[in-house]
Motif scaffolding. Structure first.
Motif, PDB file in Angstrom:
ATOM      1  N   PHE A  88      40.886 -21.882  -1.980  1.00 57.57           N
ATOM      2  CA  PHE A  88      42.296 -22.129  -1.684  1.00 57.57           C
ATOM      3  C   PHE A  88      42.439 -22.464  -0.196  1.00 57.57           C
ATOM      4  N   THR A  89      43.561 -23.097   0.142  1.00 62.33           N
ATOM      5  CA  THR A  89      43.872 -23.294   1.550  1.00 62.33           C
ATOM      6  C   THR A  89      43.839 -21.925   2.233  1.00 62.33           C
ATOM      7  N   PRO A  90      43.217 -21.807   3.420  1.00 61.02           N
ATOM      8  CA  PRO A  90      42.999 -20.487   4.032  1.00 61.02           C
ATOM      9  C   PRO A  90      44.247 -19.613   4.078  1.00 61.02           C
ATOM     10  N   PHE A  91      44.054 -18.325   3.806  1.00 58.05           N
ATOM     11  CA  PHE A  91      45.148 -17.357   3.812  1.00 58.05           C
ATOM     12  C   PHE A  91      45.446 -16.890   5.247  1.00 58.05           C
ATOM     13  N   THR A  92      45.489 -17.799   6.164  1.00 60.23           N
ATOM     14  CA  THR A  92      45.743 -17.424   7.551  1.00 60.23           C
ATOM     15  C   THR A  92      47.182 -16.954   7.707  1.00 60.23           C
ATOM     16  N   GLY A  93      47.377 -16.016   8.604  1.00 56.11           N
ATOM     17  CA  GLY A  93      48.712 -15.484   8.838  1.00 56.11           C
ATOM     18  C   GLY A  93      49.093 -14.347   7.920  1.00 56.11           C
ATOM     19  N   HIS A  94      48.208 -13.976   7.007  1.00 55.44           N
ATOM     20  CA  HIS A  94      48.488 -12.879   6.082  1.00 55.44           C
ATOM     21  C   HIS A  94      47.485 -11.755   6.314  1.00 55.44           C
ATOM     22  N   GLU A  95      47.978 -10.576   6.666  1.00 55.34           N
ATOM     23  CA  GLU A  95      47.098  -9.429   6.840  1.00 55.34           C
ATOM     24  C   GLU A  95      46.718  -8.811   5.500  1.00 55.34           C
ATOM     25  N   LYS A  96      47.572  -9.004   4.508  1.00 55.58           N
ATOM     26  CA  LYS A  96      47.327  -8.416   3.204  1.00 55.58           C
ATOM     27  C   LYS A  96      47.803  -9.375   2.123  1.00 55.58           C
ATOM     28  N   VAL A  97      47.008  -9.514   1.060  1.00 50.20           N
ATOM     29  CA  VAL A  97      47.413 -10.301  -0.097  1.00 50.20           C
ATOM     30  C   VAL A  97      47.201  -9.448  -1.346  1.00 50.20           C
ATOM     31  N   ILE A  98      47.787  -9.886  -2.444  1.00 48.83           N
ATOM     32  CA  ILE A  98      47.679  -9.150  -3.703  1.00 48.83           C
ATOM     33  C   ILE A  98      47.172 -10.102  -4.781  1.00 48.83           C
ATOM     34  N   PHE A  99      46.066  -9.741  -5.414  1.00 49.42           N
ATOM     35  CA  PHE A  99      45.574 -10.458  -6.586  1.00 49.42           C
ATOM     36  C   PHE A  99      46.312  -9.912  -7.803  1.00 49.42           C
ATOM     37  N   LYS A 100      46.928 -10.808  -8.571  1.00 51.10           N
ATOM     38  CA  LYS A 100      47.663 -10.383  -9.759  1.00 51.10           C
ATOM     39  C   LYS A 100      47.221 -11.216 -10.953  1.00 51.10           C
ATOM     40  N   LEU A 101      46.628 -10.550 -11.935  1.00 49.82           N
ATOM     41  CA  LEU A 101      46.225 -11.247 -13.153  1.00 49.82           C
ATOM     42  C   LEU A 101      47.468 -11.709 -13.901  1.00 49.82           C
ATOM     43  N   HIS A 102      47.513 -12.987 -14.235  1.00 47.82           N
ATOM     44  CA  HIS A 102      48.664 -13.550 -14.939  1.00 47.82           C
ATOM     45  C   HIS A 102      48.401 -13.675 -16.435  1.00 47.82           C
ATOM     46  N   SER A 103      47.277 -14.319 -16.803  1.00 44.02           N
ATOM     47  CA  SER A 103      47.014 -14.579 -18.219  1.00 44.02           C
ATOM     48  C   SER A 103      45.519 -14.645 -18.481  1.00 44.02           C
ATOM     49  N   ILE A 104      45.173 -14.354 -19.722  1.00 43.48           N
ATOM     50  CA  ILE A 104      43.847 -14.655 -20.250  1.00 43.48           C
ATOM     51  C   ILE A 104      44.052 -15.545 -21.469  1.00 43.48           C
ATOM     52  N   TYR A 105      43.313 -16.656 -21.530  1.00 47.48           N
ATOM     53  CA  TYR A 105      43.439 -17.605 -22.633  1.00 47.48           C
ATOM     54  C   TYR A 105      42.201 -17.501 -23.524  1.00 47.48           C
ATOM     55  N   LEU A 106      42.429 -17.244 -24.793  1.00 44.20           N
ATOM     56  CA  LEU A 106      41.338 -17.149 -25.759  1.00 44.20           C
ATOM     57  C   LEU A 106      41.599 -18.101 -26.921  1.00 44.20           C
ATOM     58  N   ASN A 107      40.565 -18.814 -27.351  1.00 44.73           N
ATOM     59  CA  ASN A 107      40.674 -19.671 -28.521  1.00 44.73           C
ATOM     60  C   ASN A 107      40.445 -18.847 -29.780  1.00 44.73           C
ATOM     61  N   GLU A 108      41.296 -19.081 -30.778  1.00 42.91           N
ATOM     62  CA  GLU A 108      41.225 -18.317 -32.020  1.00 42.91           C
ATOM     63  C   GLU A 108      41.329 -19.262 -33.215  1.00 42.91           C
ATOM     64  N   PRO A 109      40.763 -18.881 -34.350  1.00 45.33           N
ATOM     65  CA  PRO A 109      40.909 -19.719 -35.548  1.00 45.33           C
ATOM     66  C   PRO A 109      42.375 -19.800 -35.966  1.00 45.33           C
ATOM     67  N   ALA A 110      42.765 -20.958 -36.483  1.00 43.15           N
ATOM     68  CA  ALA A 110      44.126 -21.163 -36.981  1.00 43.15           C
ATOM     69  C   ALA A 110      44.046 -21.699 -38.407  1.00 43.15           C
ATOM     70  N   SER A 111      45.118 -21.489 -39.163  1.00 42.56           N
ATOM     71  CA  SER A 111      45.100 -21.902 -40.576  1.00 42.56           C
ATOM     72  C   SER A 111      46.318 -22.751 -40.937  1.00 42.56           C
ATOM     73  N   PHE A 112      46.844 -23.493 -39.955  1.00 40.36           N
ATOM     74  CA  PHE A 112      48.027 -24.315 -40.230  1.00 40.36           C
ATOM     75  C   PHE A 112      47.693 -25.413 -41.234  1.00 40.36           C
ATOM     76  N   GLU A 113      48.637 -25.657 -42.158  1.00 43.23           N
ATOM     77  CA  GLU A 113      48.477 -26.727 -43.139  1.00 43.23           C
ATOM     78  C   GLU A 113      49.848 -27.295 -43.478  1.00 43.23           C
ATOM     79  N   ALA A 114      49.933 -28.621 -43.469  1.00 43.45           N
ATOM     80  CA  ALA A 114      51.174 -29.312 -43.851  1.00 43.45           C
ATOM     81  C   ALA A 114      50.828 -30.401 -44.860  1.00 43.45           C
ATOM     82  N   LYS A 115      51.381 -30.286 -46.077  1.00 46.20           N
ATOM     83  CA  LYS A 115      51.152 -31.285 -47.121  1.00 46.20           C
ATOM     84  C   LYS A 115      52.409 -32.136 -47.245  1.00 46.20           C
TER      85      LYS A 115
END
Length: 746
Positions: free
Chosen positions: A584-611
């Protein structure tokens, strides 16, 4: 989402943030238009900045029931024409540089790159009035009525003034494109953008393009006119701080209006540069070493002045970590000069200039050239034995060569005090020869200011994804967050059980009879892939940086301040364990930052069907609710030729069936893939979704909505019935409540 006129009302009511949003929306288009008119990238950026500042103070003249984009084009066109008249010069021909421009209007798509090149050559030497009409008409693709409003001219004048020149341009346009050498894999690029390749095929192509110059050229050509190109234009060609610069100019001018004297543009420029100098010194103090770069050293640095430089490179130039070289080698009438090098413990970069015997800069970007690179210490030890990982790109009128170092060394202290980059060109354009140089780079000063903050925090999500934050390395050109991800044993066991239950262990034991993956192998590839999204916040909770692996960043809006090409990943043999370096662009000017997990993306089987019965479809749209998804299939088209056609608002160039649809996905599902279609005879067709032109939004309840089209490859007749399915859905999990405060060293 608020429209332009609502934002203007907010601005007139005193909301400056609303104007910043308008600048963000239109800066790429206005810059593109000005660049084609003025012919110089930096001048076009300066003019764009002036246009948005001028427009702000003229907003009270805008009719709130009018078209804001047309009004803004008028301000830009008039300002540019005034500048050209002041210079008393005609606009330069842009030539190959047009490859980098995307001036797509909201309603239309750009002309193809070859058409633009031929057209621009026809416009060389035209008077500004003629050129402005032609640029707006053929490059920005405005209608005559829109041009009339933008230039405040009668429609008949707009149509008649350049009519003879238009005819000659149209003839050149219709002749076709320009020849270039093609790689056999370049034919896969368009299917890639059309979403017709599988994830594995896409990944293989991406890896190939990373090292294939011919495919890179073709890639730029295909990017013309796409939403990705417009986003790239704003991020890559303009200063990453463009909007902030505009808002700063507005604040200064508003303040100066209360004074009797007015400032000349030259005075503003000097003040602006002085402010940058002060900011650079402040950043140097934050790193812990007073570098005190001279004004000339960084203001004249190519890394600082060329727009393609990312924010991290510009920061390093400001702080004095760019070394002037001007070392050259000549052969066969061609001279290669290394102008500057960027010394950084995480990446080295060189800017090269290539000229012919008359001093004319060669446009190597669209031509073949052959090079090899080495990286050694002062004792000649090879630091990169495999010889890979070198990136090359066009950089204004220069070539940028870059090599990431973070995967070669475990820390900045392991980087040698001096490293040598060696290169040899064996072919430049069509000329074979030998251009060989070795460039020593002093790394001591950059190493001295490198700061490593050890984090060593680990988290396991409810889904069994393990994330370990290792450290943050802050160097002149980036703040590099290193992390590792993996699956825990419970998730691995669940995966193995699923594969066995579904019978997806179908890899052939002996030699393959057919090229390609089995259905089971494809599912394994999807199910072992996973992605992350996280935010870097300041102490007040403001977003200062972010990573988001979702395909459509607008869904979350947290991707911010990424440094170009620094994110890499290395996987284990099974693909689940990964090591990441996120820059990332350097975090200059910040004495403290916070890492915050936003999302985890997982692929899963799907069973959609349209006739769907096609005779029902011809009467009215068909609505299908299945597996939590709601699809409205609106139209079916059968494309019988390989000629490019515009169907349903999308461009298609293959034979097959096309289905327009709108959909609302199940809660927390953000993407769907692995489409198939089966007709009434049982024949199965490969299906792909148009992701390039798709509209992805969120409803009020947060569910993802899609407006797009499906392409059924190889469908030659209209079937009586179609059964449409998709087999993979990407699930966004937001239940990981993990925050890590990180104390940065002063």
């Amino acid at each position: 989402m608020q429209d332009d006129n609502e934002l203007v009302r907010l601005v007139l009511g005193g909301n400056q943030q609303a104007y910043a949003r308008l600048v963000d929306k239109y800066k790429g288009r206005i810059f593109a238009h000005l660049y084609r008119m003025i012919g110089q990238r930096q001048d076009a950026q300066d003019l764009a900045q002036e246009v948005f500042t001028k427009a702000y103070f003229k907003l009270d003249t805008f009719h709130l029931d009018g078209n804001f984009s047309a009004w803004l084009y008028r301000v830009a066109a008039n300002h540019c024409l005034d500048e050209l008249r002041r210079r008393k010069q005609t606009v330069k021909t842009l030539g190959e540089e047009v490859e980098l421009i995307d001036a797509k209007t909201p309603e239309d798509e750009l002309l193809q790159k070859e058409q633009q090149q031929l057209l621009l050559r026809q416009m060389k030497g035209l008077e500004e009035e003629y050129r402005s009409v032609l640029v707006l008409r053929y490059i920005d693709q405005l209608s005559y009525k829109e041009i009339s409003k933008a230039l405040e001219l009668p429609t008949t004048t707009v149509q008649m003034r350049p009519i003879e020149r238009e005819k000659s341009c149209e003839k050149a346009w219709k002749k076709g494109g320009l020849p270039y050498m093609k790689c056999h894999k370049s034919d896969q690029l368009k299917p890639y953008f059309d979403g017709k390749l599988s994830s594995l095929e896409s990944a293989e192509l991406e890896q190939h393009v990373d090292s294939c110059i011919s495919c890179q050229v073709e890639l730029v050509r295909l990017m013309e006119g796409t939403p990705e190109a417009e986003e790239w234009l704003a991020e890559e060609l303009l200063s990453p701080h463009f909007t902030e610069l505009v808002m700063g100019d507005i604040a200064r001018q508003a303040k100066s209006m209360n004074r009797k004297n007015t400032w000349r543009k030259r005075s503003l420029d000097i003040m602006k540069k002085t402010a940058i100098a002060v900011a650079g010194l402040a950043a140097a103090v934050t790193f812990g070493t007073m570098v005190s770069p001279t004004f000339a050293n960084y203001v004249n640095s190519l890394f600082h002045t060329i727009n393609q430089a990312d924010g991290g490179m510009k920061n390093a130039a400001v702080e004095g970590y760019v070394q002037e070289v001007n070392k050259k080698v000549s052969d066969k009438g061609i001279t290669v000069t290394v102008k500057e090098v960027l010394a950084d413990p995480t990446r080295n970069a060189l800017i090269l200039e290539i000229v012919d015997q008359d001093g004319k800069k060669l446009d190597f970007k669209a031509r073949e050239y052959e090079t090899s690179f080495t990286l050694t210490d002062k004792n000649g030890k090879d630091l990169n034995p495999e010889g890979d990982g070198w990136a090359r790109k066009k950089y204004g009128d220069y070539m940028l060569v870059k090599k990431d170092l973070y995967h070669l060394f475990t820390g900045a202290e392991e980087v040698p005090d001096e490293i040598t980059v060696g290169f040899e060109f064996s072919k430049i354009m069509q000329t074979e020869g030998s251009w060989k140089l070795e460039i020593p780079i002093d790394m001591k000063k950059a190493k001295e200011v490198a700061k490593t903050v050890v984090i060593n925090q680990e988290y396991t999500s409810p889904q069994g994804v393990v994330i370990k934050l290792d450290n943050i390395i802050t160097v002149p050109s980036s703040s590099l967050l290193t992390l590792q991800t993996d699956w825990n044993e419970q998730r691995n066991e669940e995966y193995r059980k699923l594969i066995a239950e579904k019978g997806w262990n179908d890899a052939p034991e002996g030699p393959r009879k057919e090229i390609g993956l089995t259905d089971g192998e494809r599912m394994q590839h999807y199910l072992t892939s996973y992605d992350l999204a996280y935010e870097i916040l300041d102490e007040k909770g403001n977003l200062i940086a972010g990573r988001d692996d979702t395909m459509f960043h607008a869904l979350n809006g947290i991707e911010k301040n990424r440094v170009e090409n620094t994110r890499q990943g290395n996987g284990d043999s099974e693909g689940r364990g990964m090591a990441w370096w996120d820059g990332f662009t350097p975090f200059t000017g910040h004495e403290k930052v916070i890492f915050k997990l936003h999302s985890i993306y997982l692929n899963e089987p799907a069973s959609f069907e349209a006739k769907i019965a096609l005779d029902e479809w011809s009467k009215e749209p068909v609505v299908v609710e299945n597996s939590g998804s709601t699809f409205t299939f609106s139209k079916f088209h059968l494309k019988k030729s390989d000629e490019e056609e515009m169907i349903g608002g999308y461009k298609w160039d293959d034979k097959g069936g096309i289905i327009e649809f709108e959909a609302t996905l199940p809660k927390d599902i953000v993407y769907i893939t692995e489409w198939k279609a089966k007709d009434e005879t049982g024949k199965v067709y490969r299906v792909s979704m148009n992701n390039g032109d798709a509209e992805y939004t969120r409803s009020k309840d947060g569910r993802v909505q899609i407006k797009s089209a499906l392409f059924i490859d190889g469908l030659e007749r209209q079937p009586k019935e179609l059964t449409i399915t998709y087999g993979i859905q990407q699930h966004q999990y937001r239940d990981g409540n993990w925050e890590v405060p990180i104390q940065l060293e002063k």
